[in-house]
Design an enzyme around this catalytic site. Structure first.
Site, PDB file in Angstrom:
ATOM      1  N   ASP A 366      45.252  45.332  43.890  1.00  0.00           N
ATOM      2  CA  ASP A 366      44.880  43.859  42.844  1.00  0.00           C
ATOM      3  C   ASP A 366      44.660  42.922  43.798  1.00  0.00           C
ATOM      4  O   ASP A 366      44.531  43.555  45.214  1.00  0.00           O
ATOM      5  CB  ASP A 366      46.148  43.174  42.368  1.00  0.00           C
ATOM      6  N   HIS A 396      47.606  36.364  40.170  1.00  0.00           N
ATOM      7  CA  HIS A 396      47.301  38.004  39.068  1.00  0.00           C
ATOM      8  C   HIS A 396      47.856  39.057  40.439  1.00  0.00           C
ATOM      9  O   HIS A 396      48.760  39.814  39.191  1.00  0.00           O
ATOM     10  CB  HIS A 396      45.143  37.943  39.379  1.00  0.00           C
ATOM     11  N   ASN A 486      37.598  42.130  29.932  1.00  0.00           N
ATOM     12  CA  ASN A 486      38.264  40.613  28.413  1.00  0.00           C
ATOM     13  C   ASN A 486      37.025  40.361  28.649  1.00  0.00           C
ATOM     14  O   ASN A 486      36.540  39.154  28.391  1.00  0.00           O
ATOM     15  CB  ASN A 486      39.032  39.720  29.442  1.00  0.00           C
ATOM     16  N   SER A 549      44.808  42.866  31.294  1.00  0.00           N
ATOM     17  CA  SER A 549      45.115  43.403  32.491  1.00  0.00           C
ATOM     18  C   SER A 549      46.833  43.707  32.801  1.00  0.00           C
ATOM     19  O   SER A 549      47.379  44.304  33.044  1.00  0.00           O
ATOM     20  CB  SER A 549      44.764  42.409  33.584  1.00  0.00           C
TER      21      SER A 549
END
Length: 618
Positions: A366, A396, A486, A549
């Protein structure tokens, strides 16, 4: 390549009668005498050439035909179409090809940057061919003199006998992805023929015939075939001036690659040993305005390149909100925050009385994770930066790590897990993004560090290198979890979630309704809460986040619980248990919106119990 008068000279072939695809000629071609047909790629073409490139210069003396790619693109008379299966012979065709070198000739020469003579007539008086083989009796000579192919029993009837009879080296070009027919390229590497003033024919000493698969010995152990990935022109999730190649670490050096790609106008930017595949991944850059597609076609001509593909781009699409304070809980025995509706929905307190994912290692690939956040204190076991530059902690990465392992004011799904914090997504761009090269490094490092689970809360295009690395990780027993994406209901499948070895997770809200921005498709495995989820944010803050996520991160934590309960479970076991235990949402056992339904940790733990569980191979 150097020859004397009355010669057909080419960087890849003197004369082509058959089919050549995805090939490249790198060096200069020089005719030192007069009346030569010289091309940077082929002296004279009577067959099919497609998606090939010449990089070297071509030159000759007086009364010659000199082309940057071909001296002549010509035709044989008195031969019917289809004389050579799979080739346009007797009519030469050159398509989707390019020349980068200069062309020059002496007095009376015809010179062109690409093809000097296109469909020339007999008035051009070409060098003697095929009279150079007029006196021989083997099957190739018979074909050239009579136009009759020997009989045979295979789909390419004359191929075996013809190859065995050829007087010089022959290049057999296989389909680059290992399927499809073998195609004959007769005389593609024929020796230069010198015609002395006294008459007769003199051939230079013959070389040993090369292997039909010249690149096979250079395949890394982790690849079972050569991969040339030419993306469609509509693919935009890539870096326009870069390509990625793999070479076999044991047999090919980066310096050898550097020397091979320099004539193609390519620069080696970085390289990394990918241990799991036994390959070295190399970033290449070009600045001359060519398309990625053209560059990959040229790279296909370097036989020791095992993989040539774009530098694909992956992005983090999580919807973040404003930072928010969390309610204070009892830090000595964390029960989570009242705003965490996931805790009641998934009965997390009951689950944690049995297992907490203790010491199960999860790699989180990430953006930069804030290891100093109070909710992540002590959970980061190792750190790795594929980006190579220091960056501030990002919302994130910090949020995904917290969804898994928060253990102070918030409660993650696996508060006892050990996290491998992998910094693969850079925040230097407008939105965090990573690349093929950085994700390959990240997965390889995670495998070497002993990860049992790899969480990939990102999405992007299908990538052959990543696909191969994930398959090898799966075969080692590593559970792979990814966000479904998404991009909405109309989006095509996104990767790595759509990879068959990966468990793709979609998102639902507090009422078990599907997150409207989620991807749909047959690759969706299960759903998890992913709408308005409270997670940590950098600098000790907290945030509300929405998307597939965070749902994927929660499932990675649930998998850690299952592996603590039964460490012998394989990735196939984990997928089966998650799907069998899921709460059905929608119609049927599964559907393209929710997969098999909402995860149910308590039911999953019952199926994972080593006293009752049956394991299956990966």
């Amino acid at each position: 390549v150097i020859g004397t008068s009355e010669s057909y000279l080419g960087g890849f072939a003197g004369v082509n009668l058959g089919t050549i695809q995805f090939a490249a000629a790198l060096g200069p071609v020089t005719g030192n005498g007069n009346h030569d047909f010289v091309g940077g790629f082929v002296g004279a073409n009577f067959g099919s050439i497609d998606s090939s490139a010449a990089a070297g210069s071509a030159s000759a003396g007086a009364n010659s035909a000199v082309g940057g790619f071909a001296g002549a693109n010509a035709r044989f008379i008195n031969f019917p179409a289809g004389s050579i299966p799979g080739s346009s012979f007797p009519v030469g065709t050159i398509t989707n090809s390019s020349a980068g070198g200069a062309a020059s000739g002496g007095a009376g020469s015809t010179v062109d940057p690409f093809i000097a003579l296109n469909d020339p007539t007999s008035a051009s008086n070409p060098p003697a061919f095929p009279s150079v083989v007029a006196g021989c009796t083997d099957q190739l000579c018979g074909f050239l003199n009579t136009g009759i192919l020997p009989p045979g029993s295979s789909s390419t009837p004359f191929l075996t006998d013809l190859l065995a009879s050829l007087p010089g080296p022959v290049q057999v070009i296989n389909n680059l992805v290992g399927i499809g027919p073998t195609q004959l390229s007769a005389l593609n590497t024929a020796p230069v023929v010198n015609i002395p003033q006294t008459g007769g024919v003199t051939l230079p000493p013959q070389q040993q015939r090369p292997s039909p698969s010249p690149g096979a010995q250079n395949l890394p152990p982790g690849f079972d075939r050569r991969i040339i990935d030419i993306p469609p022109l509509t693919e935009t999730n890539l870096i326009k001036d870069e390509a990625v190649v793999h070479i076999a670490t044991a047999t090919v050096t980066v310096e050898r690659l550097r020397a091979a790609v320099a004539p193609l106008g390519l620069e080696v930017v970085a390289s990394e040993n990918i241990a799991i595949t036994g390959s070295t991944a190399v970033r290449l850059r070009f600045t001359d305005g060519r398309t990625v597609q053209d560059v990959i076609r040229a790279l296909a001509g370097i036989q020791f390149v095992a993989v040539a593909q774009p530098q694909y781009v992956y992005r983090l699409h999580q919807q973040g909100g404003d930072t928010t304070p969390a309610s204070r809980g009892d830090d000595s025995s964390p029960k989570g925050d009242p705003a965490q509706y996931i805790l009641e929905k998934l009965k997390i307190s009951d689950v944690h009385r049995m297992v907490r994912g203790t010491n199960v290692t999860i790699a989180v690939i990430d953006s930069q994770i804030d290891a100093a956040h109070p909710d992540l204190e002590g959970v980061i076991a190792q750190r790795f930066s594929a980006v190579g530059a220091p960056e501030k902690p990002h919302s994130h990465g910090t949020g995904m790590a917290g969804a898994i392992a928060s253990h102070q004011r918030l409660l993650g799904t696996a508060p006892g897990a050990r996290l491998l914090a992998v910094h693969a997504f850079s925040t230097s761009a407008a939105s965090p993004e990573s690349t093929t090269f950085n994700i390959l490094k990240s997965v390889d490092w995670s495998v070497r560090e002993g990860a049992r689970i790899i969480n990939m809360s990102f999405a992007g295009p299908k990538d052959p290198s990543l696909e191969r690395v994930l398959k090898l990780a799966y075969d080692k027993g590593i559970v792979l979890i990814a966000a479904a994406g998404n991009a909405g209901a109309k989006s095509p499948p996104l990767y790595p979630g759509a990879d068959p070895n990966v468990i793709a997770v979609t998102a639902t809200d507090a009422e078990d309704k599907l997150f409207t921005g989620a991807n749909r498709g047959k690759y969706i495995s299960v759903a998890a809460p992913g709408v308005e989820i409270l997670v940590p944010a950098p600098e000790g803050e907290y945030q509300i986040t929405t998307g597939t996520s965070v749902a994927a991160a929660e499932v990675s934590g649930i998998v850690a619980l299952l592996l603590e309960r039964n460490p012998k479970l394989t990735p196939a076991d984990i997928r089966r248990i998650l799907q069998m235990s899921a709460k059905r949402l929608g119609t049927g056992e599964r559907n393209d919106n929710f997969g098999s339904g909402l995860i149910d940790p308590l039911q999953a733990l019952q199926l994972a119990d080593p006293r009752t569980a049956t394991t299956t191979p990966p």
